[in-house]
Write an enzyme that holds these catalytic residues in place. Sequence first.
Site, PDB file in Angstrom:
ATOM      1  CB  THR A  76      -0.883   0.035   1.260  1.00 29.16           C
ATOM      2  OG1 THR A  76      -0.007   0.110   2.393  1.00 29.16           O
ATOM      3  CG2 THR A  76      -1.743  -1.217   1.372  1.00 29.16           C
ATOM      4  CG  ASP A 127      15.723  -0.617   0.829  1.00 25.68           C
ATOM      5  OD1 ASP A 127      14.548  -0.997   0.882  1.00 25.68           O
ATOM      6  OD2 ASP A 127      16.359  -0.183   1.826  1.00 25.68           O
TER       7      ASP A 127
HETATM    8  N1  URA Z   1      13.135   4.087   0.079  1.00 21.27           N
HETATM    9  C1  URA Z   1      14.348   3.743  -0.393  1.00 21.27           C
HETATM   10  O1  URA Z   1      15.205   3.291   0.350  1.00 21.27           O
HETATM   11  N2  URA Z   1      14.599   3.888  -1.719  1.00 21.27           N
HETATM   12  C2  URA Z   1      13.684   4.387  -2.584  1.00 21.27           C
HETATM   13  O2  URA Z   1      13.981   4.537  -3.768  1.00 21.27           O
HETATM   14  C3  URA Z   1      12.419   4.745  -2.062  1.00 21.27           C
HETATM   15  C4  URA Z   1      12.169   4.574  -0.724  1.00 21.27           C
END
Ligand code: URA
Length: 212
Positions: free
Chosen positions: A107, A203
């Site tokens: 979500t 990430d």
């Molecule tokens: N969180 C992250 O770590 N990387 C993203 O690109 C978006 C959210």
Amino acid sequence: MRVHVADHPLIAHKLTYLRDKRTDTPTFRRLADELVTLLAYEATREVRVTPFDIETPVGPTSGIHLATPKPLVVPILRAGLGMLDGMMRMLPTAEVGFVGMVRNEKTLEATTYANRLPDDLANRQCYVLDPMLATGGTLAAAVHYLVDRGADDITAITLLCAPEGIALLEEKVADVQPPIRLVTGAVDERLNDQGYIVPGLGDAGDRLYGVV
Ligand code: URA
């Protein structure tokens, strides 16, 4: 909301290596740390100060020091922890509060799983750290968390933003007075369907601390 995109060749240089998927975790951590230190310079432009008198070896003069209450730095766990040391290097007398937030990968909604903050944040300048402003939900929730405790001066510091995240954050904090400041290293192209910033860096939490 006031948005400041730090436009500096050193920031662009470090961001390029941070984005590169070949950059290993120790280097990624060091670059994130260095970037925050540079961004902190912009983000603390309006930090509150008090004048005070000193004597140099040559004679009296007046200067300033940070006002009381000291600023509160709030890294959003987990990835915001990677920005904490760089920020504290610039504001060593600041206090630190913690907010743990996780977004549901389906979500993309943010929920709070931990917090360690003073109950009363009246008159505190708060600096919220989160490397990635993606959907904007996490930062918006964190800002409201602080406002509910009385914070009236909030600066968010991010390494990268998506335009969609800036727009959503702006909408969700439109009622916050005085308006919050957002200081960021760059605004990227867009968000993809999984809520990742494109081109982004992947990430941030995983690249800082590994996939857990
Ligand atoms: N969180 C992250 O770590 N990387 C993203 O690109 C978006 C959210």
